[in-house]
Write an enzyme that holds these catalytic residues in place. Structure first.
Site, PDB file in Angstrom:
ATOM      1  N   ARG A 145      -4.914   9.994  16.762  1.00  0.00           N
ATOM      2  CA  ARG A 145      -4.849   9.092  17.909  1.00  0.00           C
ATOM      3  C   ARG A 145      -5.061   7.620  17.531  1.00  0.00           C
ATOM      4  O   ARG A 145      -4.823   6.728  18.342  1.00  0.00           O
ATOM      5  CB  ARG A 145      -5.885   9.530  18.966  1.00  0.00           C
ATOM      6  CG  ARG A 145      -5.469  10.780  19.710  1.00  0.00           C
ATOM      7  CD  ARG A 145      -6.609  11.394  20.499  1.00  0.00           C
ATOM      8  NE  ARG A 145      -7.499  12.186  19.658  1.00  0.00           N
ATOM      9  CZ  ARG A 145      -8.646  12.734  20.088  1.00  0.00           C
ATOM     10  NH1 ARG A 145      -9.049  12.546  21.327  1.00  0.00           N
ATOM     11  NH2 ARG A 145      -9.388  13.460  19.262  1.00  0.00           N
TER      12      ARG A 145
ATOM     13  N   ASN B 234     -21.507  17.707  24.012  1.00  0.00           N
ATOM     14  CA  ASN B 234     -21.906  17.900  22.620  1.00  0.00           C
ATOM     15  C   ASN B 234     -21.626  16.615  21.848  1.00  0.00           C
ATOM     16  O   ASN B 234     -20.490  16.154  21.783  1.00  0.00           O
ATOM     17  CB  ASN B 234     -21.079  19.065  22.046  1.00  0.00           C
ATOM     18  CG  ASN B 234     -21.193  19.177  20.534  1.00  0.00           C
ATOM     19  OD1 ASN B 234     -22.155  18.686  19.942  1.00  0.00           O
ATOM     20  ND2 ASN B 234     -20.216  19.842  19.921  1.00  0.00           N
TER      21      ASN B 234
ATOM     22  N   ASN C  86     -12.011   7.885  18.762  1.00  0.00           N
ATOM     23  CA  ASN C  86     -10.803   8.659  18.496  1.00  0.00           C
ATOM     24  C   ASN C  86      -9.541   7.806  18.589  1.00  0.00           C
ATOM     25  O   ASN C  86      -8.490   8.196  18.110  1.00  0.00           O
ATOM     26  CB  ASN C  86     -10.699   9.846  19.464  1.00  0.00           C
ATOM     27  CG  ASN C  86     -11.847  10.825  19.273  1.00  0.00           C
ATOM     28  OD1 ASN C  86     -12.065  11.324  18.168  1.00  0.00           O
ATOM     29  ND2 ASN C  86     -12.617  11.052  20.323  1.00  0.00           N
TER      30      ASN C  86
ATOM     31  N   ASN D  75      -6.924 -32.149  -8.897  1.00  0.00           N
ATOM     32  CA  ASN D  75      -7.710 -31.422  -9.899  1.00  0.00           C
ATOM     33  C   ASN D  75      -6.894 -30.477 -10.754  1.00  0.00           C
ATOM     34  O   ASN D  75      -7.402 -29.893 -11.689  1.00  0.00           O
ATOM     35  CB  ASN D  75      -8.826 -30.625  -9.189  1.00  0.00           C
ATOM     36  CG  ASN D  75      -8.266 -29.604  -8.206  1.00  0.00           C
ATOM     37  OD1 ASN D  75      -7.178 -29.782  -7.653  1.00  0.00           O
ATOM     38  ND2 ASN D  75      -8.995 -28.532  -8.006  1.00  0.00           N
TER      39      ASN D  75
HETATM   40  C1  UD1 Z   1     -15.921  17.776  18.277  1.00  0.00           C
HETATM   41  C2  UD1 Z   1     -16.641  18.976  18.901  1.00  0.00           C
HETATM   42  C3  UD1 Z   1     -16.938  18.652  20.352  1.00  0.00           C
HETATM   43  C4  UD1 Z   1     -17.783  17.392  20.425  1.00  0.00           C
HETATM   44  C5  UD1 Z   1     -17.114  16.226  19.696  1.00  0.00           C
HETATM   45  C6  UD1 Z   1     -18.096  15.084  19.593  1.00  0.00           C
HETATM   46  C7  UD1 Z   1     -15.819  20.986  17.777  1.00  0.00           C
HETATM   47  C8  UD1 Z   1     -14.956  22.191  17.884  1.00  0.00           C
HETATM   48  N1  UD1 Z   1     -15.786  20.144  18.809  1.00  0.00           N
HETATM   49  O1  UD1 Z   1     -14.697  17.590  18.984  1.00  0.00           O
HETATM   50  O2  UD1 Z   1     -17.643  19.732  20.947  1.00  0.00           O
HETATM   51  O3  UD1 Z   1     -18.014  17.045  21.770  1.00  0.00           O
HETATM   52  O4  UD1 Z   1     -16.757  16.621  18.367  1.00  0.00           O
HETATM   53  O5  UD1 Z   1     -17.490  13.907  19.105  1.00  0.00           O
HETATM   54  O6  UD1 Z   1     -16.495  20.852  16.789  1.00  0.00           O
HETATM   55  N2  UD1 Z   1     -13.086  17.466  11.000  1.00  0.00           N
HETATM   56  C9  UD1 Z   1     -12.914  17.942   9.708  1.00  0.00           C
HETATM   57  N3  UD1 Z   1     -12.091  18.981   9.501  1.00  0.00           N
HETATM   58  C10 UD1 Z   1     -11.401  19.604  10.491  1.00  0.00           C
HETATM   59  C11 UD1 Z   1     -11.572  19.116  11.804  1.00  0.00           C
HETATM   60  C12 UD1 Z   1     -12.419  18.043  12.024  1.00  0.00           C
HETATM   61  O7  UD1 Z   1     -13.523  17.430   8.773  1.00  0.00           O
HETATM   62  O8  UD1 Z   1     -10.666  20.559  10.205  1.00  0.00           O
HETATM   63  C13 UD1 Z   1     -13.994  16.327  11.226  1.00  0.00           C
HETATM   64  C14 UD1 Z   1     -13.313  15.107  11.810  1.00  0.00           C
HETATM   65  O9  UD1 Z   1     -12.901  14.212  10.761  1.00  0.00           O
HETATM   66  C15 UD1 Z   1     -14.404  14.485  12.678  1.00  0.00           C
HETATM   67  C16 UD1 Z   1     -15.264  15.671  13.075  1.00  0.00           C
HETATM   68  O10 UD1 Z   1     -14.956  16.724  12.188  1.00  0.00           O
HETATM   69  O11 UD1 Z   1     -15.190  13.547  11.968  1.00  0.00           O
HETATM   70  C17 UD1 Z   1     -14.994  16.098  14.515  1.00  0.00           C
HETATM   71  O12 UD1 Z   1     -13.623  16.408  14.622  1.00  0.00           O
HETATM   72  P1  UD1 Z   1     -12.753  15.932  15.857  1.00  0.00           P
HETATM   73  O13 UD1 Z   1     -11.375  16.429  15.681  1.00  0.00           O
HETATM   74  O14 UD1 Z   1     -12.959  14.491  16.113  1.00  0.00           O
HETATM   75  O15 UD1 Z   1     -13.476  16.816  16.993  1.00  0.00           O
HETATM   76  P2  UD1 Z   1     -13.497  16.574  18.533  1.00  0.00           P
HETATM   77  O16 UD1 Z   1     -12.256  17.096  19.137  1.00  0.00           O
HETATM   78  O17 UD1 Z   1     -13.869  15.180  18.813  1.00  0.00           O
HETATM   79 CA    CA Z   2     -14.149  13.193  17.624  1.00  0.00          CA
END
Ligand code: UD1
Ligand code: CA
Length: 471
Positions: free
Chosen positions: A18, A173, A231, A389
């Protein structure tokens, strides 16, 4: 600062789709620091820190090597979700005992404070798993915290998996957890991809452990703004806004006048004394230090500069410059690295200075370039003087004594020395040293070709004006 014996795992493999950017999300910066650096700075842990990298791996690893060389990384080739990323990283914690704790968090929450994480860890000790939650005005997109009739935590449901009723819940969360290592490992082995996103959700670990009768807790943080996640670019600027205000509020409490906080950006490494005034549009970065009574702005950026008491800098850009007590800079002045302005010195409008020392009470008031020079005290550099200079290959220095008067539009062709009390004639090209007390003249003698306009431009407005003047 409270320190707790814990390890940390940062999840940073996500694509950040995003953001619509060629730069990995966690490398986008707010007030001079990447998001991942901000998260690392906020960690109060004393044991190993592990970062899961994936998307933009090389760039993220380079940034980690720069800001936190002691962290280790684990590569997540395929984005299988937060649970999958955590599972891959467990091998990096092989040496931990089952009851050692691991703090797990995302890399896109740049506003977290160290104190809050430390307090959360302290609260969570003794639980198999705990999650930091927050009540937010706009819960859309976050996982929701599901509690039972006794208000006990039961599960986290993702936006995409939530029922309509669950979507109404405003407790979300934060994505920050503390786990006992043994409990985490055993629950990770039980994760499925049976959900709307087809991913292994780390959030499911908590309901799995609770189902096994293990102690699981959810603690909410008082100020929800700390856990705001980035995001997209809109959220990046919202977080910048909050961080800027946080820093400005501290400065104002410490006695700094900030006329327009909304347009004043100060990085954390900057030191500002009380009774400094920051006018609108001020941007202060790096290791800038500003002493009492100085006035900065409007529309001024200072990077790693020192500004002594009572100095004024307006409408200017300065990089690694030293601005002495009571000195004045601007408007429209560019001070480059190595500029030293002595007490009460002046660098005025449309002046550029680099690698030069301007002595006490000396002035470069208008339209000049000063490079590689040493100017004594009480000297004046006339308008439009250029310190020549650069001979096209090498840079050379110019030396100017005390109480010198350089005439307007002088070219000082370096290397050259102007002695104490010497003058140069306006419009001179000075290629040889001028001894103390001498007047250096380096220009063609003027001659007037009389009647030239009347002969060569007859009938022009100039010729008419000239004729009238002779009547
Ligand atoms: C996640 C949580 C959600 C929470 C939110 C808070 C889960 C399933 N959901 O959602 O409950 O409210 O964070 O901000 O955990 N990442 C990896 N590998 C992956 C997927 C993600 O390293 O395969 C990392 C991303 O880089 C990021 C973090 O994990 O830093 C969270 O991932 P993101 O996709 O942003 O999760 P959300 O949908 O925001
Ligand atoms: Ca996130």
């Amino acid at each position: 600062m409270p320190e707790v014996t814990a390890s940390a795992l940062i999840l940073a493999a996500g694509e950040g789709t995003r953001m619509k950017s060629a730069t990995p999300k966690v490398l986008h910066s707010i007030l001079g620091k990447s998001m991942v650096e901000r998260v690392l700075d906020a960690l109060p842990v004393t044991k190993a820190t592990v970062v899961v990298v994936g998307s933009g791996r090389e760039a993220v690893e380079n940034e980690l090597a720069r800001v936190a060389p002691s962290v280790s990384t684990v590569f997540q080739e395929e984005r299988g979700g937060t649970g999958h990323a955590t599972r891959l990283a467990m091998s990096a914690f092989a040496e931990l005992a089952d009851d050692d704790v691991i703090l797990v968090l995302g890399s896109d929450t740049p506003l977290l404070r160290r104190e809050s994480i430390a307090a959360f860890i302290t609260q969570s000790l003794g639980f198999a798993a705990a999650v930091m939650t927050a009540h937010v005005p706009q819960p859309f997109g976050y996982g929701r915290i599901i509690r039972d009739a006794n208000h006990e935590f039961t599960a986290i449901t993702e936006e995409k998996d939530a029922s309509e009723a669950e979507r109404e819940i405003s407790e979300i969360n934060s994505g920050i957890y503390l786990f006992q290592k043994g409990a985490l490992s055993s629950a990770l082995a039980q994760l499925s991809r049976n959900n709307a996103q087809g991913e292994e959700y780390l959030t499911d670990v908590l309901s799995i452990l609770r189902g096994e009768g293990k102690p699981v807790a959810a603690f909410s943080i008082a100020d929800f703004r700390e856990i705001l996640g980035v995001n997209d670019r809109g959220q990046l600027s919202e977080c910048g806004d909050i961080l800027r205000n946080r820093i400005n509020d501290e400065l104002m409490k410490a006695g700094v006048t900030i006329v327009d906080p909304a347009s004043t950006w100060v990085e954390e490494g900057v030191e500002i004394a009380s009774d400094v005034t920051l006018l609108p549009g001020t941007w202060l970065t790096g290791s800038t230090k500003i002493f009492s009574g100085a006035v900065i702005g409007p529309r001024t950026s200072l990077h790693s500069c020192t500004v002594e008491s009572g100095a004024k800098v307006s409408e200017s850009t300065c990089d690694q410059a030293y601005i002495g007590e009571g000195a004045s800079v601007g408007p429209y002045t560019y001070l480059r690295p190595g500029t030293v302005l002595g007490p009460r010195a002046k660098a005025g409008a449309f002046v550029e200075i680099k690698n030069s020392t301007i002595g006490p009470d000396s002035k470069v008031p208008h339209l000049s370039y000063v490079g590689d020079a040493q100017i004594g005290e009480g000297s004046n550099i006339g308008a439009a003087t250029v310190f020549v200079n650069y001979d096209g290959v090498e840079k050379h220095r110019t030396q100017i004594g005390d109480h010198v008067r350089i005439g307007s539009d002088t070219m000082l062709v370096a290397p050259v020395t102007i002695g104490d009390g010497a003058y140069t004639a306006a419009g001179s090209v000075i290629t040889e040293d001028v001894p103390a007390g001498a007047m250096g003249v380096g220009r063609a003698k003027q001659r007037n070709v009389l009647e030239w306009v009347l002969r060569k431009r007859p009938g022009s407005k100039s010729a008419d004006a000239a004729s009238r003047a002779r009547e």
